[in-house]
Write an enzyme that holds these catalytic residues in place. Structure first.
Site, PDB file in Angstrom:
ATOM      1  N   CYS A   1     -12.816  -4.777   1.942  1.00  0.00           N
ATOM      2  CA  CYS A   1     -12.179  -4.740   0.622  1.00  0.00           C
ATOM      3  C   CYS A   1     -12.874  -3.726  -0.288  1.00  0.00           C
ATOM      4  O   CYS A   1     -14.089  -3.781  -0.470  1.00  0.00           O
ATOM      5  CB  CYS A   1     -12.218  -6.124  -0.024  1.00  0.00           C
ATOM      6  SG  CYS A   1     -11.442  -6.143  -1.660  1.00  0.00           S
TER       7      CYS A   1
ATOM      8  N   GLY B   1      -0.560  -4.817   7.271  1.00  0.00           N
ATOM      9  CA  GLY B   1      -0.701  -5.503   5.992  1.00  0.00           C
ATOM     10  C   GLY B   1       0.399  -5.159   5.025  1.00  0.00           C
ATOM     11  O   GLY B   1       1.458  -5.783   4.988  1.00  0.00           O
ATOM     12  N   ARG B   2       0.170  -4.116   4.229  1.00  0.00           N
ATOM     13  CA  ARG B   2       1.072  -3.819   3.111  1.00  0.00           C
ATOM     14  C   ARG B   2       2.499  -3.502   3.552  1.00  0.00           C
ATOM     15  O   ARG B   2       3.454  -3.796   2.836  1.00  0.00           O
ATOM     16  CB  ARG B   2       0.476  -2.677   2.280  1.00  0.00           C
ATOM     17  CG  ARG B   2      -0.801  -3.078   1.554  1.00  0.00           C
ATOM     18  CD  ARG B   2      -1.558  -1.877   1.026  1.00  0.00           C
ATOM     19  NE  ARG B   2      -2.050  -1.059   2.106  1.00  0.00           N
ATOM     20  CZ  ARG B   2      -2.289   0.247   1.994  1.00  0.00           C
ATOM     21  NH1 ARG B   2      -2.056   0.868   0.857  1.00  0.00           N
ATOM     22  NH2 ARG B   2      -2.749   0.937   3.022  1.00  0.00           N
TER      23      ARG B   2
ATOM     24  N   GLY C   1      -4.130   0.531   9.677  1.00  0.00           N
ATOM     25  CA  GLY C   1      -4.004   1.666   8.775  1.00  0.00           C
ATOM     26  C   GLY C   1      -2.834   2.567   9.120  1.00  0.00           C
ATOM     27  O   GLY C   1      -2.741   3.095  10.228  1.00  0.00           O
ATOM     28  N   ASP C   2      -1.905   2.728   8.174  1.00  0.00           N
ATOM     29  CA  ASP C   2      -0.764   3.643   8.295  1.00  0.00           C
ATOM     30  C   ASP C   2       0.226   3.248   9.380  1.00  0.00           C
ATOM     31  O   ASP C   2       0.851   4.108  10.008  1.00  0.00           O
ATOM     32  CB  ASP C   2      -1.236   5.078   8.545  1.00  0.00           C
ATOM     33  CG  ASP C   2      -1.849   5.709   7.302  1.00  0.00           C
ATOM     34  OD1 ASP C   2      -1.816   5.063   6.245  1.00  0.00           O
ATOM     35  OD2 ASP C   2      -2.364   6.835   7.404  1.00  0.00           O
TER      36      ASP C   2
ATOM     37  N   LYS D   1     -13.693  -7.522  10.198  1.00  0.00           N
ATOM     38  CA  LYS D   1     -12.801  -6.422   9.833  1.00  0.00           C
ATOM     39  C   LYS D   1     -13.556  -5.502   8.881  1.00  0.00           C
ATOM     40  O   LYS D   1     -14.136  -5.972   7.893  1.00  0.00           O
ATOM     41  CB  LYS D   1     -11.535  -6.961   9.154  1.00  0.00           C
ATOM     42  CG  LYS D   1     -10.505  -5.882   8.843  1.00  0.00           C
ATOM     43  CD  LYS D   1      -9.200  -6.509   8.379  1.00  0.00           C
ATOM     44  CE  LYS D   1      -8.122  -5.453   8.200  1.00  0.00           C
ATOM     45  NZ  LYS D   1      -8.365  -4.606   7.024  1.00  0.00           N
TER      46      LYS D   1
END
Length: 418
Positions: free
Chosen positions: A176, A300-301, A277-278, A215
């Site tokens: 984070c 995630g997002r 990621g991505d 992570k």
């Protein structure tokens, strides 16, 4: 603030014959398929996790997300509402586990993860109040609880609480980038102190029997890339797997994830390595596996703006194609999630609804009208009414009324520490 969907996205072509692994073994926990919903603060509570798990079920190849009637027409708003009402009955905490999943339906999401939770807060909270942090339902297995903190003893004791609560795995957050977390030496703040991380690894590993994972990011900045030695240390300390978000803390969520470092970590250790990621499309997920050799992917997002991503990955693996959601699909999904939030009477539900609308309606014709209407509403039911009115106009063929041009509310995406 730059929103994640504004980052440049490459048009990825999935390598021929490559695919996301069918399963991933972390300790004694089998994750099938090898796809994981990333932990996101303020997002991946029990309602969102169950919502994603529901959205991830795949019917046999050839069936689309919401099949039209035999005459080829899309279902009407009334028909969709009836379907959603039935869905909400098993989407609630009382009935969700009783959903009759057909034998030929396959979940596209192999592992759910909680929001990251303060180990210090969990350790010091009375047992009667811990449920607020650790609520989950039986249909969420396998599920991992993620902790953050910097004190080895507190993290070890909190890991015991997680194990006693029935979680399948426990995970340590070293990724984070939020300032309020880093200033307490939590999250990616610990990446500057590998000896302390080693002490934490040893303390937590000796405290619990369930699989223990971590992570982390590449490092603090480009001058301090520590992902490979950190992964080796995790393996030496008995951790069961690692997940790498291939950006530095300094990058935050900007720029492109550097997948070559996922490959470097995979080459350095024998324990499972998950890449993050991505990943915006099924092609991205497959390309990551092909380019890095990673054992699984974490998303995630993207899941917040495209809840079907796990289903699409599974569809693509089985058929070489995947379905794009229609406006009716979007209505069905957003109303299901909002209904679940209202039924759960969860603290902060209106804020979560507004946050979700901000993510989920980009690309929908007239979506800014819905975002404005939801932002101006003050209760969960009022927001749900705004959704009903918006989609009634949209699905009937009438463009929703556009509001006067005003600055749209900003929602902080940094707490979504995936």
């Amino acid at each position: 603030m730059k929103k994640f969907w504004e980052n440049a996205a490459n048009a990825t072509v999935a390598p021929q014959g490559a695919q996301v692994p069918d399963c991933l073994q972390i300790g004694n926990v089998r994750i099938a398929p090898a796809t994981i919903l990333a932990p996101m603060a303020g997002v991946t509570d029990t309602v969102f996790r169950r919502f994603i798990r529901n959205a991830s079920f795949v019917r046999p190849p050839g069936e689309i997300m919401s099949a039209p009637d035999e005459d080829g027409r899309e279902p009407s708003l009334t028909e969709l509402q009836e379907q959603i009402t039935v869905g909400a009955e098993w989407g609630s905490s009382a009935g969700f586990a009783n959903k009759d999943i057909k034998n030929n339906e396959i979940s596209g999401c192999g592992l759910l993860m909680t929001e990251f939770t303060s180990a210090d807060g969990l350790f010091r909270t009375r047992e009667s109040k811990r449920k607020r942090y650790l609520t989950f339902y039986e249909d969420e297995h396998p599920i991992s609880a993620q902790l953050f903190g910097s004190d080895p003893y507190t993290l070890a004791e909190s890991a015991k609480i997680v194990e006693d609560a029935g979680f399948d795995l426990v995970d340590l957050n070293l990724g984070c980038p939020a300032k309020r977390v880093v200033k307490c030496n939590g999250g990616s703040g610990l990446l500057k102190d590998l000896p302390v991380i080693g002490t934490i690894f040893e303390a937590v590993r000796s405290a619990v029997k369930i699989p223990f994972t971590v992570k982390f990011r590449l490092g603090w900045d480009d001058e301090n890339i520590v992902c490979v030695p950190l992964a080796k240390m995790a393996e030496d300390c008995g951790l069961n797997g690692v997940a790498l978000h291939a950006r530095t803390r300094e990058q935050g969520y900007s720029g492109n994830a550097r997948w070559e470092w996922i490959a470097a970590v995979k080459d350095a250790v024998k324990i499972p390595v998950v890449g993050n990621g991505d990943i915006r499309t099924p092609e991205d997920a497959i390309a990551m596996v092909a380019e890095t050799g990673c054992d699984g992917v974490m998303i995630g997002r993207t899941a917040a703006s495209n809840p079907w991503i796990f289903r699409q990955i599974r569809q693509y693996a089985e058929t070489g194609r995947y379905d794009q959601p229609t406006e009716a699909d979007r209505y069905q999904m957003i109303r299901t999630y909002f209904t679940m939030l209202v039924d759960e009477t969860m603290h902060g539900s209106p804020g979560k609804m507004k946050q979700f609308v901000a993510w989920f309606t980009h690309g929908i014709p007239g979506g800014n009208a819905l975002r404005r209407a939801c932002y101006d509403a003050h209760t969960g039911p009022a927001i749900l009414d705004s959704v009903e009115r918006f989609f009634e106009e949209l699905l009937s063929g009438h463009a929703p009324e556009q509001p006067l041009p005003v600055a749209e509310p900003e929602f902080d995406l940094l707490p979504a520490c995936d």
